[in-house]
Motif scaffolding. Structure first.
Motif, PDB file in Angstrom:
ATOM      1  N   ASP A   1       0.712  -1.157  -0.136  1.00  0.00           N
ATOM      2  CA  ASP A   1       0.124  -0.022   0.100  1.00  0.00           C
ATOM      3  C   ASP A   1       0.828   1.324   0.113  1.00  0.00           C
ATOM      4  O   ASP A   1       0.616   2.064  -0.840  1.00  0.00           O
ATOM      5  N   GLU A   2       1.784   1.221   0.845  1.00  0.00           N
ATOM      6  CA  GLU A   2       2.684   2.384   1.035  1.00  0.00           C
ATOM      7  C   GLU A   2       3.463   2.642  -0.347  1.00  0.00           C
ATOM      8  O   GLU A   2       3.953   3.877  -0.714  1.00  0.00           O
ATOM      9  N   ALA A   3       4.026   1.845  -0.953  1.00  0.00           N
ATOM     10  CA  ALA A   3       4.778   1.731  -2.046  1.00  0.00           C
ATOM     11  C   ALA A   3       3.857   2.086  -3.276  1.00  0.00           C
ATOM     12  O   ALA A   3       4.431   2.997  -3.942  1.00  0.00           O
ATOM     13  N   LEU A   4       2.788   1.568  -3.367  1.00  0.00           N
ATOM     14  CA  LEU A   4       1.896   2.136  -4.510  1.00  0.00           C
ATOM     15  C   LEU A   4       1.272   3.524  -4.169  1.00  0.00           C
ATOM     16  O   LEU A   4       1.088   4.206  -5.243  1.00  0.00           O
ATOM     17  N   ALA A   5       1.072   3.792  -3.206  1.00  0.00           N
ATOM     18  CA  ALA A   5       0.507   5.282  -2.812  1.00  0.00           C
ATOM     19  C   ALA A   5       1.432   6.387  -3.128  1.00  0.00           C
ATOM     20  O   ALA A   5       0.813   7.625  -3.699  1.00  0.00           O
ATOM     21  N   GLY A   6       2.658   6.217  -3.350  1.00  0.00           N
ATOM     22  CA  GLY A   6       3.557   7.221  -3.602  1.00  0.00           C
ATOM     23  C   GLY A   6       3.722   7.272  -5.027  1.00  0.00           C
ATOM     24  O   GLY A   6       4.575   8.139  -5.780  1.00  0.00           O
ATOM     25  N   ARG A   7       3.399   6.363  -5.959  1.00  0.00           N
ATOM     26  CA  ARG A   7       3.720   6.332  -7.392  1.00  0.00           C
ATOM     27  C   ARG A   7       2.746   7.170  -8.364  1.00  0.00           C
ATOM     28  O   ARG A   7       1.625   6.956  -8.236  1.00  0.00           O
ATOM     29  N   GLU A   8       3.392   7.899  -9.247  1.00  0.00           N
ATOM     30  CA  GLU A   8       2.495   8.539 -10.155  1.00  0.00           C
ATOM     31  C   GLU A   8       2.692   7.464 -11.281  1.00  0.00           C
ATOM     32  O   GLU A   8       3.108   6.729 -11.461  1.00  0.00           O
ATOM     33  N   LYS A   9       1.348   7.859 -12.363  1.00  0.00           N
ATOM     34  CA  LYS A   9       1.074   6.959 -13.037  1.00  0.00           C
ATOM     35  C   LYS A   9       2.360   6.779 -14.188  1.00  0.00           C
ATOM     36  O   LYS A   9       2.471   5.501 -14.612  1.00  0.00           O
ATOM     37  N   ASP A  10       3.183   7.640 -14.945  1.00  0.00           N
ATOM     38  CA  ASP A  10       4.099   7.610 -15.582  1.00  0.00           C
ATOM     39  C   ASP A  10       5.494   7.020 -15.007  1.00  0.00           C
ATOM     40  O   ASP A  10       6.591   7.026 -15.630  1.00  0.00           O
ATOM     41  N   GLU A  11       5.302   6.915 -13.618  1.00  0.00           N
ATOM     42  CA  GLU A  11       6.726   6.302 -12.992  1.00  0.00           C
ATOM     43  C   GLU A  11       6.930   4.896 -13.206  1.00  0.00           C
ATOM     44  O   GLU A  11       5.842   4.299 -13.008  1.00  0.00           O
ATOM     45  N   GLU A  12       7.980   4.555 -13.657  1.00  0.00           N
ATOM     46  CA  GLU A  12       8.629   3.150 -13.729  1.00  0.00           C
ATOM     47  C   GLU A  12       8.437   2.338 -12.640  1.00  0.00           C
ATOM     48  O   GLU A  12       8.239   1.076 -12.881  1.00  0.00           O
ATOM     49  N   GLU A  13       8.715   2.819 -11.417  1.00  0.00           N
ATOM     50  CA  GLU A  13       8.815   2.149 -10.069  1.00  0.00           C
ATOM     51  C   GLU A  13       8.221   2.600  -9.192  1.00  0.00           C
ATOM     52  O   GLU A  13       7.766   3.794  -9.037  1.00  0.00           O
ATOM     53  N   ALA A  14       7.716   1.732  -8.321  1.00  0.00           N
ATOM     54  CA  ALA A  14       7.087   1.988  -6.922  1.00  0.00           C
ATOM     55  C   ALA A  14       8.209   1.356  -5.964  1.00  0.00           C
ATOM     56  O   ALA A  14       8.298   0.111  -5.938  1.00  0.00           O
ATOM     57  N   GLU A  15       8.267   1.892  -4.804  1.00  0.00           N
ATOM     58  CA  GLU A  15       9.126   1.210  -3.853  1.00  0.00           C
ATOM     59  C   GLU A  15       8.928   1.744  -2.330  1.00  0.00           C
ATOM     60  O   GLU A  15       8.301   2.805  -2.143  1.00  0.00           O
ATOM     61  N   ARG A  16       9.320   0.853  -1.407  1.00  0.00           N
ATOM     62  CA  ARG A  16       9.366   1.376  -0.005  1.00  0.00           C
ATOM     63  C   ARG A  16      10.747   0.641   0.476  1.00  0.00           C
ATOM     64  O   ARG A  16      11.008  -0.363   0.418  1.00  0.00           O
ATOM     65  N   THR A  17      11.332   1.719   1.026  1.00  0.00           N
ATOM     66  CA  THR A  17      12.610   1.489   1.765  1.00  0.00           C
ATOM     67  C   THR A  17      12.708   1.465   3.149  1.00  0.00           C
ATOM     68  O   THR A  17      11.985   2.466   3.704  1.00  0.00           O
ATOM     69  N   VAL A  18      13.331   0.543   3.857  1.00  0.00           N
ATOM     70  CA  VAL A  18      13.588   0.422   5.576  1.00  0.00           C
ATOM     71  C   VAL A  18      14.837  -0.085   5.841  1.00  0.00           C
ATOM     72  O   VAL A  18      15.724  -0.492   4.755  1.00  0.00           O
TER      73      VAL A  18
END
Length: 306
Positions: free
Chosen positions: A256-273
Motif C-alpha cells: 500500500d505504501e509503495a503504490l500510494a507514492g507512485r505517479e502514473k508515468d513512473e516506472e517504479e514504486a518502492e518502499r525502503t526501510v
C-alpha cells in the motif's frame, strides 16, 4: 750523496709513511672494521579496506509493459472479486472504480487468456478473456449529415432502433446535449454501433460521432471495464496464471505504501526501510509479478551494499 740530498730523501719517506697510516693503506693501524648496527629495511603495510556495509532494504515494484508470466499475484481485493464474478457469470460484468492515477486503463485488456488459482474449485481453471475498458467520463454523442455513403456500408433507419437508442439518436441529430457512460449497455451500443455508423432520418443520412470535449478524460481517475470470461482448454491458450494468496497484513501495508507514492508515468514504486520484515522478503522471493487494476509490476527485494 750530499748531506742536503740525504735530508730531502728522508723527509719524503716520512711524509709518505704518515699518509699511509691515515688512509688505512699501511702502517700499524691496518684495515678499519665497521662496527655500526645495520638498520633493518621496512616493508610498507597496506591499510585494509573497510568491509562493505549493508545498506537499507527496498521492496521495489517495476512496471512491466511486455509479457507477464510466472508467479503472478492479483493484489486488490476488488480486482479479484471482478474476476470471480466474471468466471461465474454467463454474460459480461460492467464495473467502475476510482483509482489513484489520472486517465486509467484496465490491465486486463492486455490478456487474451488467464488461468485462475483462487482456491475455489468451482472457479479455478483457464479462461479466454474478452475485456474492454478505459477512463470513465460522460461521452457526448453527436452526428453529422453526409452526402455519400461507402458502398459496403449499412444505413439503418432511426425508426428501426429500440426506444432508448432512438431517443439518444434523435437528440444527437437535433444538436441536443446527450451523454452516456461507456460501460453501460447503452454506452456500449453508442461506442460500437452509433459512432462511425450510418443512419437515415427524414430522407437524410447521418453518421454518428463522438463530440470531443476538452480535457473530458484528463482529470478523471475513474476506470470502467466490461469483462467476460469463458472456459477454455488450457492447452489452447497462452496467458498468465493469476494467484489469489492470502497476504500477510505486513505485506499489504508495504504494498500500500509503495503504490500510494507512485505517479502514473513512473516506472517504479518502492518502499525502503532499514531491514525488510521476513514476510515481505518471502513474498518478494515467491512472486514474479503483481497486478493492480491498471498496472503490472515486477516484484523484487533489493539490499543496497555501500
Amino acid at each position: 750523496m750530499s748531506e742536503r740530498t740525504r735530508r730531502d730523501l728522508l723527509a719524503g719517506l716520512a711524509a709518505a709513511a704518515g699518509l699511509a697510516g691515515c688512509t688505512g693503506l699501511g702502517g700499524s693501524g691496518g684495515a678499519r672494521t665497521d662496527t655500526s648496527t645495520p638498520v633493518p629495511s621496512r616493508t610498507p603495510t597496506a591499510t585494509p579496506s573497510p568491509s562493505p556495509t549493508p545498506g537499507p532494504d527496498t521492496l521495489r515494484l517495476t512496471r512491466v509493459d511486455g509479457v507477464v508470466d510466472g508467479r503472478t499475484v492479483l493484489y486488490p481485493e476488488l480486482l479479484r472479486s471482478w474476476l470471480v464474478r466474471a468466471a461465474r457469470s454467463e454474460g459480461p460484468i460492467r464495473v467502475t472504480t476510482t483509482v489513484s492515477v489520472p486517465m486509467p486503463d484496465p490491465v486486463l485488456t492486455r490478456f487474451e487468456a488467464v488461468t485462475l488459482e483462487t482456491g475455489d474449485e468451482a472457479v479455478d481453471g483457464t479462461y479466454a478473456v474478452d475485456c474492454e475498458g478505459g477512463t470513465r467520463y460522460e461521452v457526448l454523442v453527436g452526428a453529422r449529415s453526409v452526402e455519400s455513403v461507402p458502398e459496403d456500408a449499412t444505413v439503418t433507419p432511426l425508426s428501426a432502433l429500440a426506444e432508448r437508442r432512438r431517443e439518444v439518436a434523435l437528440a444527437a441529430l437535433g444538436n441536443e446535449r446527450v451523454t452516456v457512460y461507456p460501460e453501460t449497455e447503452l454506452g456500449e451500443w453508442v461506442r460500437e454501433a452509433w459512432f462511425g455508423g450510418y443512419f437515415r432520418h427524414d430522407g437524410t443520412v447521418y453518421r454518428g460521432e463522438e463530440v470531443r470535449q476538452t480535457d473530458a478524460a484528463f482529470f478523471s481517475e475513474t476506470l470502467w471495464m466490461v469483462l467476460s470470461l469463458s472456459s477454455a482448454p488450457a492447452s489452447n491458450v497462452d496467458g498468465p496464471t493469476l494467484r489469489f494468496p492470502e497476504l500477510d497484513p505486513t505485506v499489504r501495508a508495504f504494498l500500500d505504501e509503495a503504490l500510494a507514492g507512485r505517479e502514473k508515468d513512473e516506472e517504479e514504486a518502492e518502499r525502503t526501510v532499514d531491514a525488510l520484515p521476513e514476510s515481505v522478503r518471502s513474498f518478494a522471493a515467491e512472486t514474479d509479478h503483481l497486478l493492480t487494476q491498471t498496472t503490472a509490476f515486477e516484484v523484487e527485494a533489493v539490499r543496497v551494499v555501500g
